[in-house]
Design a protein around this motif. Structure first.
Motif, mmCIF file in Angstrom:
data_model
loop_
_atom_site.group_PDB
_atom_site.id
_atom_site.type_symbol
_atom_site.label_atom_id
_atom_site.label_comp_id
_atom_site.label_asym_id
_atom_site.label_seq_id
_atom_site.Cartn_x
_atom_site.Cartn_y
_atom_site.Cartn_z
ATOM 1 N N THR A 476 0.848 -1.189 0.000
ATOM 2 C CA THR A 476 0.000 0.000 0.000
ATOM 3 C C THR A 476 0.883 1.238 0.000
ATOM 4 O O THR A 476 1.835 1.321 0.771
ATOM 5 C CB THR A 476 -0.870 0.024 1.273
ATOM 6 O OG1 THR A 476 -1.594 -1.205 1.345
ATOM 7 C CG2 THR A 476 -1.846 1.180 1.247
ATOM 8 N N VAL A 477 0.539 2.183 -0.882
ATOM 9 C CA VAL A 477 1.299 3.431 -0.919
ATOM 10 C C VAL A 477 0.714 4.388 0.115
ATOM 11 O O VAL A 477 -0.481 4.700 0.080
ATOM 12 C CB VAL A 477 1.226 4.069 -2.325
ATOM 13 C CG1 VAL A 477 2.035 5.369 -2.353
ATOM 14 C CG2 VAL A 477 1.744 3.092 -3.383
ATOM 15 N N ASN A 478 1.564 4.815 1.043
ATOM 16 C CA ASN A 478 1.118 5.748 2.080
ATOM 17 C C ASN A 478 1.352 7.197 1.652
ATOM 18 O O ASN A 478 2.216 7.481 0.817
ATOM 19 C CB ASN A 478 1.871 5.482 3.395
ATOM 20 C CG ASN A 478 1.553 4.107 3.962
ATOM 21 O OD1 ASN A 478 0.414 3.667 3.954
ATOM 22 N ND2 ASN A 478 2.586 3.418 4.426
ATOM 23 N N SER A 586 8.201 12.653 -8.332
ATOM 24 C CA SER A 586 8.895 11.610 -7.569
ATOM 25 C C SER A 586 7.846 10.725 -6.900
ATOM 26 O O SER A 586 6.658 11.088 -6.819
ATOM 27 C CB SER A 586 9.789 12.243 -6.494
ATOM 28 O OG SER A 586 8.976 12.790 -5.475
ATOM 29 N N PHE A 587 8.313 9.572 -6.398
ATOM 30 C CA PHE A 587 7.387 8.655 -5.717
ATOM 31 C C PHE A 587 6.714 9.368 -4.542
ATOM 32 O O PHE A 587 5.499 9.290 -4.361
ATOM 33 C CB PHE A 587 8.154 7.417 -5.232
ATOM 34 C CG PHE A 587 7.276 6.380 -4.599
ATOM 35 C CD1 PHE A 587 6.614 5.441 -5.380
ATOM 36 C CD2 PHE A 587 7.098 6.342 -3.223
ATOM 37 C CE1 PHE A 587 5.794 4.489 -4.798
ATOM 38 C CE2 PHE A 587 6.286 5.391 -2.634
ATOM 39 C CZ PHE A 587 5.630 4.458 -3.422
ATOM 40 N N ALA A 588 7.506 10.106 -3.773
ATOM 41 C CA ALA A 588 6.957 10.780 -2.601
ATOM 42 C C ALA A 588 5.942 11.847 -3.023
ATOM 43 O O ALA A 588 4.911 12.024 -2.368
ATOM 44 C CB ALA A 588 8.074 11.410 -1.780
ATOM 45 N N GLU A 589 6.240 12.550 -4.119
ATOM 46 C CA GLU A 589 5.319 13.609 -4.572
ATOM 47 C C GLU A 589 3.967 13.033 -4.990
ATOM 48 O O GLU A 589 2.915 13.520 -4.574
ATOM 49 C CB GLU A 589 5.943 14.379 -5.749
ATOM 50 C CG GLU A 589 7.048 15.320 -5.308
ATOM 51 C CD GLU A 589 7.874 15.855 -6.485
ATOM 52 O OE1 GLU A 589 8.587 16.837 -6.263
ATOM 53 O OE2 GLU A 589 7.811 15.276 -7.597
ATOM 54 N N ILE A 590 3.986 11.979 -5.779
ATOM 55 C CA ILE A 590 2.703 11.440 -6.238
ATOM 56 C C ILE A 590 1.976 10.752 -5.087
ATOM 57 O O ILE A 590 0.753 10.807 -4.991
ATOM 58 C CB ILE A 590 2.868 10.527 -7.469
ATOM 59 C CG1 ILE A 590 1.486 10.291 -8.115
ATOM 60 C CG2 ILE A 590 3.541 9.203 -7.119
ATOM 61 C CD1 ILE A 590 1.536 9.722 -9.510
ATOM 62 N N ALA A 591 2.756 10.128 -4.176
ATOM 63 C CA ALA A 591 2.123 9.484 -3.019
ATOM 64 C C ALA A 591 1.325 10.510 -2.217
ATOM 65 O O ALA A 591 0.219 10.234 -1.753
ATOM 66 C CB ALA A 591 3.176 8.825 -2.138
ATOM 67 N N GLY A 592 1.862 11.721 -2.078
ATOM 68 C CA GLY A 592 1.192 12.774 -1.319
ATOM 69 C C GLY A 592 -0.077 13.291 -1.999
ATOM 70 O O GLY A 592 -0.916 13.917 -1.357
ATOM 71 N N GLN A 593 -0.203 13.050 -3.300
ATOM 72 C CA GLN A 593 -1.373 13.567 -4.041
ATOM 73 C C GLN A 593 -2.461 12.519 -4.244
ATOM 74 O O GLN A 593 -3.527 12.840 -4.776
ATOM 75 C CB GLN A 593 -0.924 14.067 -5.429
ATOM 76 C CG GLN A 593 0.034 15.239 -5.362
ATOM 77 C CD GLN A 593 0.453 15.713 -6.754
ATOM 78 O OE1 GLN A 593 -0.262 15.528 -7.732
ATOM 79 N NE2 GLN A 593 1.617 16.313 -6.833
ATOM 80 N N LEU A 594 -2.207 11.287 -3.861
ATOM 81 C CA LEU A 594 -3.133 10.203 -4.224
ATOM 82 C C LEU A 594 -4.549 10.435 -3.716
ATOM 83 O O LEU A 594 -5.520 10.228 -4.442
ATOM 84 C CB LEU A 594 -2.617 8.856 -3.701
ATOM 85 C CG LEU A 594 -1.366 8.302 -4.397
ATOM 86 C CD1 LEU A 594 -0.964 6.973 -3.769
ATOM 87 C CD2 LEU A 594 -1.591 8.146 -5.886
ATOM 88 N N HIS A 595 -4.663 10.882 -2.460
ATOM 89 C CA HIS A 595 -6.003 10.979 -1.884
ATOM 90 C C HIS A 595 -6.837 12.061 -2.561
ATOM 91 O O HIS A 595 -8.043 12.062 -2.446
ATOM 92 C CB HIS A 595 -5.923 11.197 -0.370
ATOM 93 C CG HIS A 595 -5.206 12.447 0.020
ATOM 94 N ND1 HIS A 595 -3.864 12.634 -0.219
ATOM 95 C CD2 HIS A 595 -5.653 13.582 0.625
ATOM 96 C CE1 HIS A 595 -3.516 13.834 0.228
ATOM 97 N NE2 HIS A 595 -4.571 14.414 0.736
ATOM 98 N N ARG A 596 -6.188 12.978 -3.256
ATOM 99 C CA ARG A 596 -6.941 14.032 -3.949
ATOM 100 C C ARG A 596 -7.184 13.701 -5.423
ATOM 101 O O ARG A 596 -7.848 14.435 -6.127
ATOM 102 C CB ARG A 596 -6.170 15.355 -3.860
ATOM 103 C CG ARG A 596 -6.268 16.015 -2.487
ATOM 104 C CD ARG A 596 -5.503 17.320 -2.441
ATOM 105 N NE ARG A 596 -4.087 17.085 -2.109
ATOM 106 C CZ ARG A 596 -3.064 17.474 -2.849
ATOM 107 N NH1 ARG A 596 -3.250 18.103 -3.955
ATOM 108 N NH2 ARG A 596 -1.837 17.212 -2.479
#
Lengths: 760, 161
Positions: A476-478, A586-596
């Motif tokens: 799961t991507v957090n 980056s992985f971290a950038e897209i991970a932070g946007q997933l919920h939106r």
């Protein structure tokens, strides 16, 4: 010492700290015996003092009247078992036998066979109660070796059993035309024409070898805690290599659907194949059902040695034919392995593996699985292979001596290569056998001079096929750019780290960004045992597949965010998603946007990979033998192995070092000692003598990395093959030191002195 | 029923009072009465070292000591090695060197290694092997354990904790 990696990996090949490490160095990690539940009772097992006896009567009334005792069970408390062959990891076993092994029915078949169990409010009370259960036995003659068991007039331990012809290692066929007393099965493996092979030989040698019973020796005793609740749901907490395998066994034995059973694997304190079968778990379940309370059971150390499966004592006869130049023309073996009280020794693997490092056109192995009045054997690290290799590699050493050829050179001249056919007819592909032998030839150890009196150097090869089987994982991507990695594979020696590293590599993220967790049987898809050298390979495949699914999902997500065609978006190996016009996330950038942008992303995989890569190893050992006491000291030890790709080299080396030292134990000090009545006389860790820090030197390792083409990262199993060469390597070293050839292991001072001092 | 005994001891720096069964070993009392599960049972008869603890600074197997014997004593278990959120060096080097596989023997090894390093801050390999000979490990072949202990000795703050 590590050969350069074939691919420029970012994470694979590094040596990070394991995720469960801090808990394990602070005493916080919860192992099976650390579980405590409200209202918990403590269970203990009453065991047979006889190796073979009819059970006339069991009377628990005095025990039940004892204050604090809540229940006593015997086999009558379980549903009657049908005769069905059930798959049990690396060996096969009939359910009836499996159940009888848990608790004896009408006969006790080995010293330590469980006959009853008790649950009480306190461990001391449970122990007291054992002495209050009255059992009337009618002792019968025990059968204690393959030679006794297979003799014409031998008593038949299972009167209705006939010798079965095996069609292949795990596939029983019809009754054999040659029924042999107590031989559960016969397997013939064969290629070529043996007669022709020996006719072509210019020299033939034939020798006999025996090995004693050895135990896996994990430091944590078996344990199991069960709660069978009022709705008929059973929960079991325990240390096991295979939670799903345990669930299956319990379901079969207790006649429950698997959905009624939840197996919760706690941390496990070693297994080496021995923590796959059920022992006390069904007893804890039955006691819990009877009392309505959770029941915890922990074996004492003597019970572990008496009542769980060690590996087979063996007899192996080997006959080799060769030309004067050392070319092997024929190889024949007869193997008889003790199964213990119920069928299922790993004799087929012994026959399968012993000739496999070599190209020999004509081969045959006859493998017999033999019932004796000893504990039912279970898997132990490369089950069956060490004894076969001891015979073959010792005989090769003698052949080298007679032909005056260097022992390593003799092996190199006959080395199996890609395309060589094994004894089962299959052809090798992409094996590192020759590379291992070359690395041995170039090793500092082999090129050093051995000086001093009474010293000798030995060398031996080993082969193991490695396992595949089912594995499940999801990831799961957090939001914080980390990945939760959910595993079905129990972590017995760094698997969380090895699996986290592989998905980190797949996703192009840091190892520290992956948070692995091992879950229970209700929380993930079926995952086979942590064993068979399969976990880093097969569960590695699963986490890689889960990672690839995340990559695809994130590409689609990035395409949606950028409003571009998904075909123009690519997830690169550095963990950056790139699109047209230099767009990147980056992985971290897209991970932070997933919920939106559409919600969570998960990857999951259920795999059953083919493509296991076989493992080859070569061990070199120097010993010194005291001429007065025949005590053998191991001076220097080097283990060379083709490991495919070393994911986490520390744990790869650790597997090799640990396996080698277990092999040293089998070679020199470890064996079950029985008296004439079949009673085990050394059921303690003082008398069953495993190597200590003072018995072995540092174990040098040389990792040869021939990537396995059957795995995305080239993984081969590494855990089992290191126990295959040590027996013969040490025996060959003892021969060079003393002139005596140990053909019975362990080569204890008692055995060696008889040979060293023939006139004494 | 057997009788119960009140035992007072200082465990990992904490004054502690507990009720022990007269038959309880120290190992049983630590685990079953006090919930200190870090001390492990491997053999229950002094042969494996998994339950090693320090009793008044001396390295002992908790399975061979009666719980009632520790009245008035100072005990250190694996839970008491790390102080103030900081691992001691030998805990760190066990992690860095991959010196544990299954981890069940690790608490006993750490307590024994801690005792060794207090007595001999700069041990030789031979001394390390001698001090750890009472602890069985079945996974590692000891190699990385020995290396980790020697590494820990090289760290200057070894005396802390």
């Amino acid at each position: 010492m590590v050969a350069p990696a074939k691919k420029p990996y970012r994470v694979i090949g590094s040596r990070p700290v394991r995720p469960d490490g801090t808990d394990k160095v602070t005493g916080r990690a919860n192992y099976g015996s650390d579980i405590r539940l409200p209202g918990m009772l403590y269970g203990r097992v009453l065991r047979s003092p006889h190796a073979h006896a009819r059970i006339v009567r069991i009377d628990p009334s005095k025990a039940l009247a004892h204050p604090g005792v809540k229940a006593v069970i015997t086999q009558a408390d379980f549903p009657a078992a049908e005769d069905v062959i059930t798959d049990l990891g690396e060996t096969a076993s009939n359910l009836k036998w499996l159940v009888d092994n848990v608790l004896a029915s009408d006969r006790a078949l080995y010293h330590g066979h469980a006959v009853a169990a008790v649950a009480a409010t306190d461990p001391h009370v449970a122990e007291d109660a054992l002495g209050l259960i009255e059992v009337e036995y009618e002792p019968l003659d025990p059968v204690l070796s393959v030679h006794e068991a297979m003799a014409e007039a031998a008593p038949r331990i299972h009167p209705h059993m006939h010798t079965v012809e095996m069609l292949a290692r795990f596939s029983p066929g019809p009754r054999s035309e040659h029924d042999i007393p107590n031989a559960a099965s016969h397997l013939r493996l064969e290629i070529g024409d043996l007669e022709q092979g020996f006719a072509e030989a210019e020299i033939v040698i034939e020798r006999e070898y025996e090995t004693g019973t050895a135990h896996q020796g994990y430091i944590e005793p078996h344990n199991g805690t069960a709660l069978w609740n009022e709705s008929g749901e059973l929960t079991v907490w325990l240390s096991t290599q295979g939670p799903f395998m345990m669930r299956d066994q319990l379901a079969r034995m207790l006649k429950l659907p698997v959905s009624k059973i939840r197996v919760i694997p706690m941390e496990i304190g070693g297994g080496f194949g021995g923590k796959i079968p059920m022992y006390m778990e069904p007893m804890a379940a039955a006691l819990s059902r009877k009392t309505g309370r959770p029941v915890k059971m922990i074996m004492q150390r003597d019970e572990v040695l008496l009542g769980t499966g060690p590996t087979s004592a063996t007899y192996v006869r080997v006959k080799l034919g060769a030309r004067r130049d050392g070319t092997l023309t024929a190889a024949e073996a007869y193997l008889a392995y003790e199964a213990g009280a119920y069928p299922g020794s790993p004799v087929g693997a012994g026959g399968m593996c012993m000739f496999s490092p070599y190209s020999i056109p004509h081969q045959r192995a006859d493998c017999y699985d033999v019932i004796v009045n000893k504990p039912k054997v279970s898997a132990y690290r490369a089950p069956g292979a060490p004894a076969g290799a001891f015979a073959m590699e010792s005989a090769l050493d003698e052949l080298a001596e007679q032909l005056d050829i260097d022992p390593l050179e003799l092996r190199q001249r006959n080395a199996a290569v890609d395309g060589t056919r094994r004894i089962d007819g299959a052809a090798f592909r992409s094996i590192g056998n020759e590379a291992v032998m070359r690395a041995a030839e170039e090793s500092p150890h082999w090129n050093s001079e051995l000086q001093g009196e009474n010293r000798g150097r030995g060398i031996a090869m080993g082969y193991w096929g490695n396992g595949g089987l089912e594995s499940s994982a999801y990831a799961t991507v957090n939001r914080d750019g980390t990945v939760g990695l959910v595993l079905g594979s129990v972590d017995i020696g760094g698997q969380r780290a090895a699996l986290a590293m592989q998905i980190a590599e797949t996703l192009g993220i840091d190892y520290e960004q992956v948070k692995p967790i091992v879950v229970d049987t209700d929380s993930i898809g079926y995952t086979a045992v942590t064993g068979g050298s399969r976990t880093t390979f097969a569960s590695g495949w699963a986490v890689h597949e889960a990672g690839l699914e995340i990559r695809r999902e994130l590409e689609a997500r990035a395409a949606r965010i950028w409003e571009v065609d998904a075909a123009l978006v690519h997830y690169d190996d550095d963990g950056v998603i790139r699109g047209p016009e230099d767009r990147s996330l980056s992985f971290a950038e897209i991970a932070g946007q997933l919920h939106r942008t559409g919600g969570t992303v998960q990857g999951k995989a259920d795999v059953m990979p083919e493509g296991t890569g076989p493992a080859f190893a070569c061990h070199i050992v120097d010993v010194e033998v005291d001429p007065d006491t025949a005590k053998v000291e191991v001076l220097r030890y080097t283990a060379i192995q083709d490991v495919g790709t070393a994911i986490h080299p520390d744990y790869v080396e650790g597997q090799i070092q640990g396996g080698a030292v277990q092999g040293v134990g089998m070679a020199l000090t470890e064996e079950y000692v029985y008296d004439d009545e079949g009673r085990l006389r050394n059921a303690s860790l003082l008398d069953y003598r495993m190597p200590t820090t003072l018995d072995v030197p540092q174990i040098e390792t040389i990792l040869v990395e021939e990537p396995n083409p059957g795995h995305p990262y080239g993984v081969r199993g590494v855990g089992e093959v290191p126990i295959v060469p040590p027996l013969a390597a040490i025996a060959n070293a003892i021969h060079q030191a003393t002139g005596v050839r140990p053909r019975t292991l362990p080569a204890s001072p008692r055995v060696l002195l008889e040979e060293m001092l023939p006139e004494a | 029923m057997s009788s119960r005994i009140i035992v007072s001891a200082e465990i990992n720096g904490e004054p502690t009072e507990f009720l022990a069964d007269e038959r309880d070993s120290l190992l049983e009392a630590l685990r079953d009465r006090l919930g200190l599960m870090g001390t492990k049972e491997g053999c229950n008869n002094g042969n494996c070292g998994a339950c090693a603890v320090l009793l008044d600074g001396r390295l002992v197997n908790a399975c061979l000591v009666m719980a009632a014997e520790v009245d008035g004593a100072q005990l250190t278990t694996v839970e008491g090695l790390a102080r103030e959120d900081r691992l001691v060096p030998v805990q760190e080097t066990f992690l860095e060197r991959g010196a544990l596989q299954c981890g069940i023997c690790t608490p006993g090894f750490l307590v024994a290694a801690h005792a060794l390093l207090q007595e001999h801050p700069r041990p030789t390999e031979e001394q390390v092997r001698y001090w750890l000979a009472g602890n069985l490990c079945r996974c590692t072949g000891y190699d990385k354990i020995i290396t980790a202990v020697l590494d820990a000795a090289d760290r200057t703050d070894v005396a802390s904790g």
